[in-house]
Design a protein around this motif. Structure first.
Motif, short mmCIF file in Angstrom:
data_model
loop_
_atom_site.label_atom_id
_atom_site.label_comp_id
_atom_site.label_asym_id
_atom_site.label_seq_id
_atom_site.Cartn_x
_atom_site.Cartn_y
_atom_site.Cartn_z
N PHE A 435 79.47 128.41 75.89
CA PHE A 435 79.40 129.77 75.40
C PHE A 435 77.96 130.26 75.45
CE2 PHE A 435 83.06 127.81 73.33
CZ PHE A 435 84.05 128.71 73.65
N SER A 436 77.82 131.58 75.57
CA SER A 436 76.48 132.16 75.61
C SER A 436 75.73 131.83 74.34
CB SER A 436 76.58 133.68 75.78
OG SER A 436 77.24 134.26 74.68
N LYS A 437 74.44 131.67 74.48
CA LYS A 437 73.50 131.37 73.40
C LYS A 437 73.49 129.90 73.01
CE LYS A 437 72.58 135.77 73.03
NZ LYS A 437 71.32 136.32 73.54
N PHE A 438 74.47 129.12 73.49
CA PHE A 438 74.48 127.69 73.17
C PHE A 438 73.78 126.93 74.29
CE2 PHE A 438 77.63 129.06 70.21
CZ PHE A 438 77.65 128.10 69.21
N ASP A 439 72.90 125.99 73.89
CA ASP A 439 72.18 125.20 74.89
C ASP A 439 73.09 124.22 75.60
OD1 ASP A 439 69.86 126.51 74.19
OD2 ASP A 439 69.20 124.97 72.79
N LYS A 440 74.04 123.67 74.89
CA LYS A 440 74.93 122.66 75.44
C LYS A 440 76.36 123.17 75.47
CE LYS A 440 71.51 119.72 75.68
NZ LYS A 440 70.97 119.27 76.98
N SER A 441 77.23 122.38 76.08
CA SER A 441 78.63 122.76 76.24
C SER A 441 79.49 122.14 75.16
CB SER A 441 79.15 122.34 77.62
OG SER A 441 78.41 122.94 78.64
N PHE A 442 80.61 122.81 74.87
CA PHE A 442 81.67 122.22 74.05
C PHE A 442 82.55 121.40 74.99
CE2 PHE A 442 80.20 125.50 71.29
CZ PHE A 442 80.56 125.13 70.00
N ASP A 443 82.81 120.16 74.63
CA ASP A 443 83.67 119.33 75.46
C ASP A 443 84.81 118.76 74.62
OD1 ASP A 443 82.42 117.43 73.94
OD2 ASP A 443 81.47 116.38 75.58
N TYR A 465 80.90 119.61 69.97
CA TYR A 465 79.59 120.07 70.39
C TYR A 465 78.59 118.97 70.06
CZ TYR A 465 75.52 123.06 71.07
OH TYR A 465 74.34 123.60 71.52
N LEU A 466 78.17 118.25 71.11
CA LEU A 466 77.35 117.06 70.94
C LEU A 466 78.06 116.10 69.98
CD1 LEU A 466 73.79 118.66 70.95
CD2 LEU A 466 75.04 117.61 72.83
N GLU A 467 77.50 115.84 68.77
CA GLU A 467 78.13 114.90 67.86
C GLU A 467 78.98 115.59 66.80
OE1 GLU A 467 75.62 111.66 66.44
OE2 GLU A 467 74.05 112.40 67.76
N ASP A 468 79.12 116.91 66.88
CA ASP A 468 79.87 117.65 65.88
C ASP A 468 81.26 117.98 66.41
OD1 ASP A 468 77.61 117.52 64.42
OD2 ASP A 468 76.99 119.60 64.74
N GLN A 469 82.27 117.82 65.56
CA GLN A 469 83.65 118.06 65.93
C GLN A 469 84.15 119.31 65.20
OE1 GLN A 469 85.02 115.88 68.09
NE2 GLN A 469 87.02 116.83 68.29
N TYR A 470 84.80 120.23 65.97
CA TYR A 470 85.27 121.48 65.40
C TYR A 470 86.78 121.60 65.56
CZ TYR A 470 80.45 123.03 65.00
OH TYR A 470 79.12 123.14 64.65
N PHE A 471 87.42 122.21 64.55
CA PHE A 471 88.87 122.41 64.55
C PHE A 471 89.14 123.87 64.19
CE2 PHE A 471 87.80 118.14 63.25
CZ PHE A 471 88.60 117.34 64.05
N VAL A 472 89.83 124.57 65.09
CA VAL A 472 90.22 125.96 64.83
C VAL A 472 91.71 125.96 64.53
CG1 VAL A 472 90.40 128.29 65.76
CG2 VAL A 472 88.42 126.88 66.32
#
Length: 849
Positions: A435-443, A465-472
């Protein structure tokens, strides 16, 4: 004898007459019969077709042959302009019966050389088929009238030959383009080299079976087999196979205009096979039924606007026309496969059903199954697609099932996509997005997205996102105004954060750098961003973030751990507000509330308190890596109010291995910043401390702080042995401003020694302190000896009584010092004759008690 001579003479005359008659019939008769045959042929055409038969010449070959030159079947269009439907250079007919009498010509053989068929389609209908065959009379003829001739009465074909035939189809419908110019410039469909040879016997007197082959140069060939019923005026195509070799830059005249334009636009290289079956009632061509299959294989289309060519493309489609009173004319479409691919990226429509309603000019589709597999190698993609895929770092798998409907042509008043009704479900599997503004990718992105014209609804989407896990859990993206702005509405979800990542976009990076949130956090809110914003236009957002005790973080430049966090946080365009942040910190409890105002630097204001903080653990947390921690113990309490600008923390160093909270950052402690280490606080962090203002109170219970800098200096002046100093208490008021800590009414007490002081400690290490020390045990002894009570609360009486005690002890009960220099290079000066002030007297009284 004479009679015999007369008999011979009569026979000679008869034979001569017969010979003359035969010669007359042979040479003169055909010229006389030819006009009659021409009239019969023309009458037959006009009787059954809305057309006329014209020809340049006709020759009758006695007894059954007919030859004609430049034969044409002519009709008129809606403007009464003549159109040649069929034109034959040389036509040869063989009759089954002599052409005498009033009956029709009975044709047994047809040989056509160089025939050309022309079909013109206009908005009003199809010429050369639409209404060409005349309707039969509905009422039977009168008994005294002969029965009407049927085509089978004059067609008894045994042989049909077509040599070097040609078919031309012109699509002159203005509505298919953007004006008359487009209609006139549309390329025609042309088939040449058509050869037909039929040797057959009529099955039922009117039905004929036939086969046809056609070759149009090296690019195309066709094979057709079918049946024709001349009485019913029907054409049945049982087998139709068309093979076309596609080469960029070469005309494909064997295909309809729309297909030619499509192939030319994308410069498709490959081959195409078309198969078909059809039933065509010639009296009403609009009632025809057909089934067409299209197989595109080995194709490589060029995407002109994207700067390159797709490696491979394939398609398998089936078209079936429909005709009903309710639905009108239409076409049903079955998708067996549509695939485009380059490198390790492919897009496939594996199946689907569609239809086109020609009466309403609308299309519909259902049960579409689409699969996208985006690989990491983008070198084979066209230039613009490769750049787009690189920008958003698109990788992974997506499967979409969808249905939809819409108009064949877009209305000019709004975008075409807004005129389409559709509904789809996308299943995302192990994808990568940036996503724009993010240095790295969500995988590792997976989840479900429901799509319709109003919105995209996300369900149970997760990613890393790197070592962080997200749940929508859910979110809605409206599509009504997507061309102008991106909106995310009704977002709810959670995050499992590591606390070790700080390369987030503004403004979340400010929160991460200050608090390093980790553990489980919950969030909900909305976000809006313009697609093409002005330079000064920022996104609008609002999020509620909370933790229920399963979260932790790290505060301050040393990353002091904060665990078991309960928190309510609001993050919006104007800033952020932390409400009721509670947690465990170094064995104690902490609670705070803060507000952040958006800007550069970020402004903040808040208040909080700490209870039962373990000072020994605090000393270890504040120690520089590799250095021995300060000797400090006890339980600390703090109440503070603060405000400032900037980020008051820097990211902690990431350490390998499991940790309950982020590792402390390697930066100098607040007590000794005058000699920065290589990992000293950044300029931004230093500026934040310069802008910090705080006021509060502190208290230490059961503490051992006698070896701390400055305190250790004062203890040494009193000749108090360290081993007799036990745990004590400390309290005081403080204020932080202008990079300086101001101490006021600060006391350090133990049963043996008490210290009171005030002054300044600079965050750069500079000192300007004033302190008095009182050996409390000696004060107690002297007060008992002199029997001076200190029960009075009157300031004068208290000060006077204690002054007498001080005088009787030869000034050994009170020490006064000034401490300047820096923390690492302290300068201690004693005051020869300390003065017992009212404040000191009151403190001694309380300490002795």
């Amino acid at each position: 004898m004479e009679k015999k001579k007369k008999g011979h003479k009569r026979r000679r005359w008869i034979l001569g007459g017969l010979a003359a008659l035969l010669l007359g019939v042979w040479f003169i008769g055909p010229r006389l019969v030819a006009p009659m045959i021409q009239r019969k042929l023309q009458a037959m055409i006009e009787k059954h077709l809305h057309a006329q038969l014209t020809l340049d010449s006709l020759k009758y070959d006695f007894p059954y042959g007919v030859r004609a030159k430049n034969v044409a079947l002519v009709t008129r269009d809606g403007q009464w302009a003549s159109i040649d439907l069929v034109r034959i250079a040389d036509l040869e007919l063989v009759l089954a019966e002599m052409p005498w009498g009033n009956g029709p010509l009975v044709i047994e053989r047809i040989i056509a050389k160089g025939p050309a068929v022309k079909v013109v389609q206009r908005d009003a209908g199809v010429i050369a088929g639409q209404g060409l065959v005349r309707e039969e009379e509905k009422t039977p003829p009168a008994p005294d009238k002969p029965q009407k001739d049927k085509p089978s009465d004059y067609f008894r074909l045994r042989y049909l030959s077509i040599e070097d035939g040609r078919v031309v189809f012109e699509d002159q419908r203005v509505g298919q383009g953007q004006g008359d110019a487009v209609a006139k410039d549309r390329p025609p469909l042309i088939w040449s080299g058509i050869n037909v040879e039929i040797n057959a016997r009529p099955g039922s007197g009117s039905e004929y079976s036939w086969e046809m082959t056609a070759r149009n140069g090296p690019l195309g060939s066709a094979n057709v087999r079918g049946k024709t019923d001349v009485d019913a005026a029907t054409l049945d195509i049982e087998k139709f196979i068309l093979t076309v070799k596609l080469e960029p830059g070469k005309k494909v005249e064997q295909l309809p205009a729309a297909a030619q334009e499509f192939l030319a636009q994308f410069a498709i290289d490959g081959s195409m096979t078309m198969s078909a079956q059809a039933h065509v009632p010639l009296k009403e061509i609009s009632a025809s039924s057909y089934e067409i299959g299209v197989d595109l294989a080995g194709a490589s289309p060029k995407l002109g606007g994207f700067g390159g060519r797709i490696d491979r493309a394939a398609a398998k489609l089936k078209f079936v026309n429909t005709l009903s009173e309710s639905a009108g004319h239409g076409v049903d479409i079955s998708i067996g496969l549509i695939e485009v691919a380059s490198g390790d990226t492919s897009l496939r429509i594996e199946k689907g059903e569609g239809s086109v309603d020609l009466s309403t000019q609308r299309w519909s589709a259902k049960d579409l199954v689409l699969k996208l597999d985006a690989g990491p190698n983008r070198s084979a993609l066209p230039d613009k697609l490769a750049k787009l895929a690189e920008k958003i770092d698109l990788k992974g798998k997506l499967e979409l099932t969808a249905a939809g409907s819409g108009p064949m042509r877009a209305a000019p008043d709004r975008p075409y996509l807004q005129q389409v009704e559709y509904d789809g479900i996308a299943y995302i599997r192990d994808a990568t997005f940036k996503f724009s503004k993010f240095d790295k990718s969500f995988d590792k992105v997976s989840g479900t997205a429901r799509i319709n014209p109003k919105a995209i609804a996300l369900e149970d989407v997760e990613g890393r996102y790197l070592e962080d896990q997200y749940f929508v859990t859910s979110a809605r993206i409206p599509l009504e105004n997507l061309a102008n702005e991106l909106q995310i509405r009704e977002l709810t979800g959670s995050a499992q954060l590591s606390g070790r990542v700080d390369n987030y976009p503004h403004p979340y990076n400010d929160v991460v750098r200050s608090l390093h949130p980790a553990g489980t956090w919950y969030a909900g809110g909305n976000y809006t961003r313009k697609i093409h914003p002005r330079p000064d236009e920022k996104p609008i957002y609002w999020f509620d973030i909370s933790a229920d005790g399963h979260a932790w973080g790290a505060i301050g430049p040393r990353g002091i751990p904060l665990t078991d966090v309960k928190c309510e946080l609001t993050l919006n365009t104007q800033g952020a507000e932390i409400r009721n942040l509670e947690g465990k910190c170094l064995g104690g409890q902490i609670k705070t509330e803060m507000k952040f105002a958006a800007g550069r630097p970020m402004a903040y204001v808040g208040e909080g308190w700490v209870r039962d903080l373990d000072l020994k653990a605090l000393a270890q947390a504040l120690a520089e890596p590799g250095n021995k921690p300060m000797r400090l113990s006890g339980r600390g309490n703090v109440n503070v109010k603060f405000e400032g600008k900037g980020t008051i923390a820097q990211p902690p160093a990431t350490q390998p291995g499991p940790q309950p909270f982020p590792a402390p950052a390697s930066a100098t402690s607040r007590a000794a910043p005058s000699t920065p280490s290589p990992a000293a606080p950044t300029t931004a962090a230093s500026d934040a401390w310069a802008n910090l203002r705080a006021i509060g109170k502190f208290e230490v219970l059961e503490g051992d702080f006698w070896a701390a800098p400055v305190v250790e200096d004062v203890v040494g002046l009193t000749n108090t042995k360290p081993e007799v100093l036990t745990v004590g208490q400390a309290r005081g008021d403080f204020e932080i401003r202008d990079n300086v800590v101001f101490l006021k009414d600060t006391t350090v007490n133990s049963p043996v020694l008490g210290i009171q002081g005030d002054g300044r400690i600079g965050l750069d290490g500079k000192l300007d302190l004033h302190a008095v020390a009182a050996p409390l045990a000696d004060w107690k002894d002297q007060m008992k000896r002199t029997k001076i009570p200190i029960l009075s609360d009157i300031a004068g009486e208290l000060l006077g009584g204690l002054q007498k005690v001080l005088n009787s002890a030869t000034r050994t009960l009170l020490y006064e010092v000034k401490i300047t220099g820096t923390v690492k290079d302290r300068k201690v000066e004693t005051v020869p004759a300390p003065v017992l002030t009212e404040g000191v007297a009151k403190w001694i009284k309380e300490a002795v008690k």
